[in-house]
Design a protein around this motif. Structure first.
Motif, mmCIF file in Angstrom:
data_model
loop_
_atom_site.group_PDB
_atom_site.id
_atom_site.type_symbol
_atom_site.label_atom_id
_atom_site.label_comp_id
_atom_site.label_asym_id
_atom_site.label_seq_id
_atom_site.Cartn_x
_atom_site.Cartn_y
_atom_site.Cartn_z
ATOM 1 N N LEU A 43 12.856 -29.898 40.757
ATOM 2 C CA LEU A 43 11.796 -29.128 40.105
ATOM 3 C C LEU A 43 11.176 -29.882 38.930
ATOM 4 N N LEU A 44 11.957 -30.649 38.204
ATOM 5 C CA LEU A 44 11.402 -31.428 37.098
ATOM 6 C C LEU A 44 10.311 -32.373 37.596
ATOM 7 N N LYS A 45 10.537 -32.984 38.736
ATOM 8 C CA LYS A 45 9.531 -33.889 39.292
ATOM 9 C C LYS A 45 8.321 -33.111 39.797
ATOM 10 N N GLU A 46 8.576 -32.013 40.483
ATOM 11 C CA GLU A 46 7.482 -31.223 41.044
ATOM 12 C C GLU A 46 6.617 -30.596 39.962
ATOM 13 N N ARG A 47 7.223 -30.219 38.845
ATOM 14 C CA ARG A 47 6.482 -29.509 37.791
ATOM 15 C C ARG A 47 5.990 -30.442 36.685
ATOM 16 N N ASP A 48 6.203 -31.733 36.828
ATOM 17 C CA ASP A 48 5.851 -32.701 35.782
ATOM 18 C C ASP A 48 6.433 -32.242 34.444
ATOM 19 N N ALA A 49 7.740 -32.014 34.456
ATOM 20 C CA ALA A 49 8.423 -31.433 33.296
ATOM 21 C C ALA A 49 9.521 -32.364 32.798
ATOM 22 N N VAL A 50 9.876 -32.195 31.529
ATOM 23 C CA VAL A 50 10.961 -32.958 30.920
ATOM 24 C C VAL A 50 11.815 -32.014 30.082
ATOM 25 N N LEU A 51 13.113 -32.306 30.025
ATOM 26 C CA LEU A 51 14.042 -31.482 29.264
ATOM 27 C C LEU A 51 14.254 -32.063 27.876
ATOM 28 N N VAL A 52 14.213 -31.188 26.864
ATOM 29 C CA VAL A 52 14.582 -31.573 25.503
ATOM 30 C C VAL A 52 15.643 -30.586 25.034
ATOM 31 N N ALA A 53 16.807 -31.115 24.666
ATOM 32 C CA ALA A 53 17.954 -30.272 24.364
ATOM 33 C C ALA A 53 18.470 -30.526 22.961
ATOM 34 N N HIS A 54 19.029 -29.492 22.353
ATOM 35 C CA HIS A 54 19.622 -29.620 21.022
ATOM 36 C C HIS A 54 21.077 -30.050 21.132
ATOM 37 N N GLN A 62 23.195 -31.235 27.858
ATOM 38 C CA GLN A 62 22.843 -32.468 27.160
ATOM 39 C C GLN A 62 22.857 -33.651 28.124
ATOM 40 N N MET A 63 23.884 -33.739 28.942
ATOM 41 C CA MET A 63 24.000 -34.835 29.889
ATOM 42 C C MET A 63 22.858 -34.806 30.902
ATOM 43 N N LEU A 64 22.502 -33.625 31.392
ATOM 44 C CA LEU A 64 21.425 -33.499 32.363
ATOM 45 C C LEU A 64 20.084 -33.895 31.756
ATOM 46 N N ALA A 65 19.855 -33.488 30.504
ATOM 47 C CA ALA A 65 18.600 -33.853 29.849
ATOM 48 C C ALA A 65 18.423 -35.370 29.811
ATOM 49 N N GLU A 66 19.448 -36.073 29.396
ATOM 50 C CA GLU A 66 19.329 -37.530 29.289
ATOM 51 C C GLU A 66 19.317 -38.201 30.656
ATOM 52 N N GLU A 67 20.060 -37.663 31.590
ATOM 53 C CA GLU A 67 20.110 -38.240 32.938
ATOM 54 C C GLU A 67 18.751 -38.170 33.625
ATOM 55 N N THR A 68 17.941 -37.155 33.266
ATOM 56 C CA THR A 68 16.640 -36.979 33.916
ATOM 57 C C THR A 68 15.484 -37.509 33.077
ATOM 58 N N GLY A 69 15.785 -38.329 32.065
ATOM 59 C CA GLY A 69 14.728 -38.923 31.256
ATOM 60 C C GLY A 69 14.290 -38.097 30.076
ATOM 61 N N GLY A 70 15.039 -37.028 29.772
ATOM 62 C CA GLY A 70 14.731 -36.206 28.609
ATOM 63 C C GLY A 70 15.432 -36.702 27.366
ATOM 64 N N HIS A 71 15.687 -35.773 26.442
ATOM 65 C CA HIS A 71 16.165 -36.196 25.125
ATOM 66 C C HIS A 71 17.080 -35.129 24.534
ATOM 67 N N VAL A 72 18.070 -35.569 23.770
ATOM 68 C CA VAL A 72 18.951 -34.686 23.013
ATOM 69 C C VAL A 72 18.798 -35.037 21.545
ATOM 70 N N ALA A 73 18.539 -34.048 20.697
ATOM 71 C CA ALA A 73 18.227 -34.352 19.297
ATOM 72 C C ALA A 73 18.283 -33.080 18.468
ATOM 73 N N ASP A 74 17.905 -33.222 17.168
ATOM 74 C CA ASP A 74 17.723 -32.045 16.330
ATOM 75 C C ASP A 74 16.369 -31.417 16.652
ATOM 76 N N SER A 75 16.076 -30.269 16.037
ATOM 77 C CA SER A 75 14.911 -29.489 16.452
ATOM 78 C C SER A 75 13.590 -30.228 16.256
ATOM 79 N N LEU A 76 13.445 -30.944 15.157
ATOM 80 C CA LEU A 76 12.183 -31.628 14.904
ATOM 81 C C LEU A 76 11.996 -32.813 15.841
ATOM 82 N N GLU A 77 13.039 -33.583 16.052
ATOM 83 C CA GLU A 77 12.927 -34.723 16.955
ATOM 84 C C GLU A 77 12.726 -34.261 18.395
#
Length: 360
Positions: A43-54, A62-77
């Motif tokens: 679905l991430l590919k189909e929806r042109d979406a990316v995960l950003v996790a705290h 957290q692992m899934l976010a980074e594995e799919t090209g997303g990011h784990v960070a604090d709220s502002l980042e």
């Protein structure tokens, strides 16, 4: 005593009841888990979406976010990453104010969340109408709010700050001779007031996770682990902060783990951060600071109940349906953007965490 100091006390019972009732996703079998993860990746590919996790959400997210090209960070980042990433849809895995911050900085993108009811005690304890009335009663003061607030509160304030840059920004305002209204976290506000000497009126809010840490029990744990360094987030009570070797934001605490020679750490913040700490120092040992002891209720037990509302299945469902979109009135968003941008510009000019956001 200022009238607004009574506001969080009136809300406290409701906030704690909502925290206690926050639903947790049902555990998945290994087979079902793999099935849902593959569905999310598709679905991430189909929806042109990316995960950003705290940092505070569950490790598998957290692992899934980074594995799919997303990011784990604090709220502002998290929000800044969304500005840099070309995806047209941001899926914010965290709590409501984080999704709103992402939308404030990325109005042209669709921002989704697994559960829009995932809130924050600091946000809930600082209603925009009450905060506005308090500011109106003190027109001679500059208002400064922590990032853990609604878009409507951000729209009313002069400055937004994070735990990474709050000290520097308040010190800057003090040097300019400004008196300050601070909201909503009283513990972080008191810490900054003590460190800077600024004239600050403090809103009486608190994080239900960090307020649970108990200094008496922490002292005992330190005695049992004399070689462990104590890492404390400044949303914690003053007596807990006084026992710390390092006080700082989530990013600062992770950096301390990476750079310290210590092989053990007692950590006073949400234990969701342990995933990143173990990545930074896989051979080191991490202990949760105690939430029991005199006066303890363990309503959170060192893990935010609203962060825990995020799960694989509701993440997959929101990607499938497009529900749970963050929508902000454009007038509120633009006003909130100005206070956030003021912080980002200061951070850029002073070499702090966080850079410039795009202007619109």
């Amino acid at each position: 005593m200022d009238r607004a100091f009574d506001v969080p006390h009136r809300l406290e019972a409701d906030i704690r009841a909502r925290a206690a009732q926050a639903p947790r996703p049902a555990p998945l079998s290994p087979e079902r888990r793999e099935e849902v993860i593959e569905r999310i990746k598709r679905l991430l590919k189909e929806r042109d979406a990316v995960l950003v996790a705290h940092y505070y959400v569950d490790e598998e997210l957290q692992m899934l976010a980074e594995e799919t090209g997303g990011h784990v960070a604090d709220s502002l980042e998290m929000a800044n990453f969304g500005s840099r990433h070309p995806a047209t849809t941001l899926v914010v895995i965290g709590v409501r104010f984080m999704g709103e911050t992402a939308k404030i900085l990325n109005p042209e993108k669709r921002v989704l969340m697994p559960d829009l009811d995932a809130s924050c005690s600091l946000d809930l304890g600082c209603p925009a109408d009450e905060f506005t009335a308090f500011c109106d009663e003190h027109p001679d003061r500059t208002s400064v709010v922590y990032a853990n607030t609604s878009a409507a509160v951000k729209a009313r304030t002069d400055w937004v700050v994070t735990s990474s840059n709050g000290l520097q920004i308040v010190r800057h305002l003090k040097e300019r001779g400004e008196k300050i209204i601070w909201a909503p976290d009283k513990h972080l506000g008191h810490y900054i007031q003590r460190e800077t000497g600024a004239d600050m009126l403090l809103w009486d809010g608190a994080c239900i996770v960090h307020e649970e840490f108990r200094a008496d029990a922490l002292k005992k744990l330190i005695d049992e682990n004399p070689n462990a360094e104590v890492l404390v987030h400044p949303e914690s009570p003053e007596a807990v902060i006084e026992l710390a070797d390092v006080v700082g934001s989530t990013s600062r605490l992770i950096k301390a783990v990476r750079e310290s020679d210590a092989d053990a750490f007692i950590v006073a913040t949400d234990f969701g951060i342990f995933h990143k700490m173990r990545e930074a120092a896989p051979h080191k040992r991490f202990l949760v600071a105690p939430t029991g002891g005199e006066g303890g209720t363990c309503i959170s037990c060192a893990h935010c109940p609203w962060m825990a509302m995020n799960g694989l299945e509701n993440l997959a469902d929101v990607l499938e349906s497009g529900r749970n979109e963050i929508l902000i009135d454009e007038d509120i968003r633009r006003k909130a953007y100005q206070s956030v941008k003021r912080m980002l510009d200061f951070s850029r000019d002073h070499g702090l965490v966080g850079g410039p956001a795009k202007c619109d």
